[in-house]
Structure formats: C-alpha cells, structure tokens
Design a protein around this motif. Structure first.
Motif, PDB file in Angstrom:
ATOM      1  N   PRO A 212      59.476 -20.632 -45.787  1.00  0.00           N
ATOM      2  CA  PRO A 212      58.413 -21.248 -44.974  1.00  0.00           C
ATOM      3  C   PRO A 212      58.518 -20.883 -43.503  1.00  0.00           C
ATOM      4  O   PRO A 212      57.498 -20.732 -42.812  1.00  0.00           O
ATOM      5  N   ILE A 213      59.758 -20.726 -43.009  1.00  0.00           N
ATOM      6  CA  ILE A 213      59.955 -20.419 -41.587  1.00  0.00           C
ATOM      7  C   ILE A 213      59.457 -19.014 -41.261  1.00  0.00           C
ATOM      8  O   ILE A 213      58.718 -18.806 -40.286  1.00  0.00           O
ATOM      9  N   ILE A 269      53.457 -27.454 -44.580  1.00  0.00           N
ATOM     10  CA  ILE A 269      53.063 -27.304 -45.980  1.00  0.00           C
ATOM     11  C   ILE A 269      54.137 -26.549 -46.752  1.00  0.00           C
ATOM     12  O   ILE A 269      54.428 -26.849 -47.920  1.00  0.00           O
ATOM     13  N   GLY A 270      54.758 -25.551 -46.104  1.00  0.00           N
ATOM     14  CA  GLY A 270      55.765 -24.728 -46.766  1.00  0.00           C
ATOM     15  C   GLY A 270      56.947 -25.525 -47.297  1.00  0.00           C
ATOM     16  O   GLY A 270      57.580 -25.121 -48.285  1.00  0.00           O
ATOM     17  N   PHE A 271      57.252 -26.645 -46.642  1.00  0.00           N
ATOM     18  CA  PHE A 271      58.349 -27.475 -47.106  1.00  0.00           C
ATOM     19  C   PHE A 271      57.892 -28.530 -48.111  1.00  0.00           C
ATOM     20  O   PHE A 271      58.652 -29.451 -48.416  1.00  0.00           O
ATOM     21  N   GLY A 272      56.666 -28.355 -48.610  1.00  0.00           N
ATOM     22  CA  GLY A 272      56.175 -29.269 -49.634  1.00  0.00           C
ATOM     23  C   GLY A 272      55.662 -28.557 -50.861  1.00  0.00           C
ATOM     24  O   GLY A 272      55.118 -29.191 -51.771  1.00  0.00           O
ATOM     25  N   ILE A 273      55.848 -27.225 -50.904  1.00  0.00           N
ATOM     26  CA  ILE A 273      55.381 -26.424 -52.036  1.00  0.00           C
ATOM     27  C   ILE A 273      56.502 -25.502 -52.482  1.00  0.00           C
ATOM     28  O   ILE A 273      57.466 -25.271 -51.723  1.00  0.00           O
ATOM     29  N   TRP A 281      52.269 -16.164 -49.259  1.00  0.00           N
ATOM     30  CA  TRP A 281      51.605 -16.244 -47.963  1.00  0.00           C
ATOM     31  C   TRP A 281      52.182 -15.223 -46.990  1.00  0.00           C
ATOM     32  O   TRP A 281      51.441 -14.584 -46.237  1.00  0.00           O
ATOM     33  N   PHE A 282      53.512 -15.097 -47.000  1.00  0.00           N
ATOM     34  CA  PHE A 282      54.167 -14.166 -46.064  1.00  0.00           C
ATOM     35  C   PHE A 282      53.743 -12.728 -46.325  1.00  0.00           C
ATOM     36  O   PHE A 282      53.354 -12.009 -45.403  1.00  0.00           O
ATOM     37  N   VAL A 283      53.813 -12.306 -47.578  1.00  0.00           N
ATOM     38  CA  VAL A 283      53.441 -10.920 -47.918  1.00  0.00           C
ATOM     39  C   VAL A 283      51.963 -10.684 -47.631  1.00  0.00           C
ATOM     40  O   VAL A 283      51.584  -9.645 -47.061  1.00  0.00           O
ATOM     41  N   GLY A 284      51.120 -11.651 -48.013  1.00  0.00           N
ATOM     42  CA  GLY A 284      49.691 -11.510 -47.728  1.00  0.00           C
ATOM     43  C   GLY A 284      49.426 -11.444 -46.239  1.00  0.00           C
ATOM     44  O   GLY A 284      48.573 -10.671 -45.779  1.00  0.00           O
TER      45      GLY A 284
END
Length: 411
Positions: A212-213, A269-273, A281-284
C-alpha cells in the motif's frame, strides 16, 4: 452486464497464472494488459486535459472581462470550448471516468478468484469459504467480508479433506487451490500497519504492508509528473509559455489538492484490502505513468507546431509594426514642425489641371510672341465679379454693386 467484463478477464488471469506459475507475475501482466486495452480511452482523456490546459489563458481573460457576471462567464467559456473542440464540463475528467466503469468490475476478478479463476459458482465459492473460515477464524472478521474468497483461496489445498467431507462438489483443479505467494509475501493477506500486533516483524507481514505504501507513493509521483507536463503546454496568444497563468489556473489548484489527498486515500484503503489489489493498483499506476509520458510527448509535438506558428505570426506582426514606426520616425525627423500639405485626391487633380493649363497658356504666349501676334486686353466685362480669376464659380460672381440702390432717388 458485469460478466461481459469479469468472465473474459477472469479466464485471462487464470491463463496467465497457469502460464507463469506465479500469481504475482500473473497479476502484473494482467494489469499491463488491462492498461493496453484502455489505452485509446486514456489517450482521449490526455488529449482533452491538455487541450483544456492550453485554454487556461483565454479562460482567465474571460473571467477578467466579466468579473461580476457568472452567467456570462460560463456562456463565454462554453462557447470557447466548443470553438476549440475541447471537452465541456471538467475536460478530461469525463473520459477519466470511462475506465472506472471497466476497472470496478475487474476488481471482482481479483477479489473473487474462486469464481473467476477456478470457475466455481457463487454458492460453491461461499461453501469453500465457510470451510476455511471454520478452520482459520482469525483470518476473517466483519471488516473483510468483501474479500473472503481471496483470503480463503490460498488455503483450499490445506482443507481439501474438509471440503470433500462437507459434500461440496468441486473440480480437482479447485482442490489444488491457488498459490498467492509473491516475493515471499502472501498476496491474499490484508496488511496491517500495526505489524507488532501480528506476532513479530516477519518479511511476509512487512512486505504486505509495503505494497500500500509504494502504491500511494507511485500515485504522488505520477500526479506530479502529469501536473508538470500539463502546465508546460499552457501558452498565451503569441505561443509563449505562460507559467503564471498555469500556476494560478483552477485545474492546477485542483491537481495540487488531489496530488496529496488521493494518495492518502489510497493508502488508507490499501490497509483494508488484500495486498494483491495494492499490487494491481501499483502496476497499473506505473503503466499509466509511462503512457502519460509517451502521450504527452506525442501531443506536445502537435501543440509545439501550433505554438511555433503562432510565435512566427507574432514576430512577423512585431517586425511590420517596427518598420511602420521607423518610417514614422523618419517623417517626424524630416518635418519636425508637423506641417503637412493637403494631399486630397480632388485638390491634387485640380492642381495638376491648373499646372497643365498654365503650361499651355505659357506655350501659347511664347508662340504668339515669336509670330508677332499681340494679345488683346480683356474687356472689363470679362473680369469676374469676385475678382478672383482662378475661382470663377465662387459666390463672389453674384456680386451686384447696384442691388441695394434706390431707384426712386436716382430718378
């Protein structure tokens, strides 16, 4: 309607997973394929946003022209957008929403791997989740019910016997489960920023928290680059970059706000999924960032050509004005008192005619003098009443010295 998107992309992700033998790599290539499919829409959005950025100086001029009339401002801006072929409303925002209609269903492909990668029904998938949940209840809570399939999928093989004992009809492929390990990190886990509460600083927990970070950090970098490139195409009417207008434009102010709020929102959101979605998300985001750079370079060539033409026209106008000013300066130097001669067309024609008549008269007089012809003097009657021979039709010709004489007195 969603199945038109989720089912084909589900088979694609499953095929990539079997081909590469690694879920993380499959997810990376899956994200790249999705961005490639969305490239035409992304290009349309980028073009629209850059076009809107270029209109910033003209829109600012309209606001200065109608500072107290919001209605006229809106009408003039809409007319400008129509003339320039730019998107109405929020410019490229409308085109940016189109990918969301595709991306949102694609999240279902990632968060529901039992249905879309293992191709089981929703009822069967829920039954499998219930078996895994009964054996590992600590992995499930009320906050992650939306992601139960992706949490349970890596543990299907461990609960193979329990699934069969429960009478759940599944394929052999499903009983093998899915390996969600990528770089030593379980991509099915939901990261927790309070790592110390999870039983120690293991690489699996630490790596899961990093996704997420780095995803949020990538968004900051991407939006920063996009903002700089969009501002670089803001030019004035002469084709010269207008940094001040770009800096104070509404779009630029909005981008500055979004550059920090959106990554923070993404981080939360990243720390809840599950970590798999953060990786997606990162690659996209990285793919979109490079697409943005390529598209910017492409459209900059077009806009730079337009600016070069506008600048060339501006310099030509400046050169023409400088030449006119040089001629005016020479005239002022030659005639410092500012005395000008009447050069109207009618006066010039009259002077020319008088000069021709004078030349003819002089030639005639010279000829008669050579022949010994003496010119008779004109009688007083031939003299004009005005006394101005060159102006026989002036009002003085009507002068009558006896007009007011008293006839009775004379008699």
């Amino acid at each position: 309607m969603d199945k038109l998107i989720t089912v084909p992309f589900g088979y694609l992700l499953d095929w990539l997973n079997q081909l590469l033998g690694n879920y993380g790599l499959a997810l990376i290539f899956f994200a790249l394929v999705v961005q490639l499919v969305l490239l035409p829409i992304t290009a349309k959005s980028k073009k629209s946003m850059m076009k809107m950025s270029r209109l910033a100086p003209k829109m600012q001029a309209i606001k200065e022209k109608y500072p107290n009339d919001q209605q006229k401002q809106n009408e003039a801006i809409q007319q400008l957008q129509r003339e320039e072929g730019a998107s109405l409303g929020c410019g490229g925002c409308l085109w940016s929403l189109v990918p969301m209609l595709i991306l949102i269903p694609l999240y279902g492909v990632i968060r529901q791997p039992i249905q879309f990668m293992l191709h089981e029904s929703a009822e069967t998938a829920q039954a499998i989740v219930d078996v895994v949940k009964a054996g590992m209840p600590h992995l499930f809570n009320s906050q992650n019910t939306y992601y139960q399939e992706i949490i349970a999928a890596p543990h299907i093989a461990a609960y193979k016997d329990a699934i069969l004992a429960a009478g759940i009809q599944v394929s052999e492929r499903t009983l093998e489960g899915l390996n969600f390990t990528f770089l030593g990190v379980d991509m099915g886990q939901i990261p927790n920023w309070m790592i110390w509460t999870w039983g120690g600083f293991t690489w699996n927990l630490l790596g899961g928290a990093l996704f997420p970070i780095i995803s949020a950090g990538q968004q900051v970098l991407s939006m920063f680059i996009s903002q700089r490139t969009n501002n670089s195409v803001v030019t004035d009417k002469n084709g010269i970059q207008d940094k001040e207008t770009a800096k104070n434009s509404q779009a630029n102010q909005s981008s500055k706000i979004m550059m920090w709020t959106m990554p923070i929102f993404s981080l939360l959101i990243g720390f809840g999924i599950p970590a798999a979605l953060s990786l997606y998300w990162f690659v996209g985001g990285v793919a979109r960032m490079f697409e943005d750079m390529i598209l910017t370079k492409h459209y900059r060539k077009i806009y730079d050509a337009e600016d070069a033409e506008r600048l060339k026209k501006h310099l030509a106008e400046e050169a023409a004005e400088a030449e006119k000013e040089r001629i005016r300066a020479e005239r002022r130097a030659a005639n410092p008192d500012g005395i000008t001669e009447n050069t109207s067309k009618k006066k010039m024609q009259q002077k020319k005619q008088q000069a021709e008549e004078a030349a003819k008269a002089a030639a005639k007089k010279e000829y008669e003098a050579k022949k010994g012809i003496v010119e008779e003097e004109s009688t007083p009657e031939e003299t004009t009443l005005s006394g101005i021979a060159d102006r026989p039709y002036c009002k003085g010709r009507a002068y009558d010295p006896n007009r007011y004489s008293n006839k009775n007195t004379e008699e």
